[in-house]
Scaffold this motif. Structure first.
Motif, PDB file in Angstrom:
ATOM      1  N   TYR A   1       0.704  -1.238   0.130  1.00  0.00           N
ATOM      2  CA  TYR A   1      -0.082  -0.110  -0.120  1.00  0.00           C
ATOM      3  C   TYR A   1       0.894   1.231  -0.101  1.00  0.00           C
TER       4      TYR A   1
ATOM      5  N   LYS B   1      -2.692   1.204  -5.393  1.00  0.00           N
ATOM      6  CA  LYS B   1      -3.163   0.988  -3.859  1.00  0.00           C
ATOM      7  C   LYS B   1      -2.679   2.216  -3.135  1.00  0.00           C
ATOM      8  N   ARG B   2      -1.717   2.891  -3.249  1.00  0.00           N
ATOM      9  CA  ARG B   2      -1.232   4.004  -2.357  1.00  0.00           C
ATOM     10  C   ARG B   2      -2.365   5.139  -2.903  1.00  0.00           C
TER      11      ARG B   2
ATOM     12  N   PRO C   1      -9.362  -0.290   1.481  1.00  0.00           N
ATOM     13  CA  PRO C   1      -8.692  -1.691   1.718  1.00  0.00           C
ATOM     14  C   PRO C   1      -9.474  -2.532   2.772  1.00  0.00           C
TER      15      PRO C   1
END
Length: 81
Positions: free
Chosen positions: A38, A44-45, A78
């Motif tokens: 992440y 994802k970040r 997430p």
């Protein structure tokens, strides 16, 4: 002179270690592999912080693009720890 409130806020969020560098330390929940993914994988970040590139070597350039209006919805979050 720095006010006590400013000094506390600075220490709480990060520490300037050079004119062009800030050190930020956080304790994050979850296995290191998931936390690292992440942080380092842009797709994802951008779900929790910002898109942009992070160089793969020490001292490499970092660019974060903050578009708060484009952050994820409840359905895109997430998984919980």
């Amino acid at each position: 002179m720095t006010s006590p409130a400013t000094a506390f806020a600075s220490a709480d969020y990060g520490r300037v270690i050079a004119p062009d560098a800030v050190r930020i330390e956080r304790l994050l929940p979850g296995p290191i592999e998931r936390v690292w993914s992440y942080l380092t994988e842009e797709n994802k970040r951008r779900l929790w912080m910002a898109s942009g590139t992070i160089g793969s070597s020490e001292g490499a350039a970092v660019e974060h693009v903050f578009r708060h209006s484009g952050l994820t919805t409840e359905d895109d979050r997430p998984p919980k720890k």
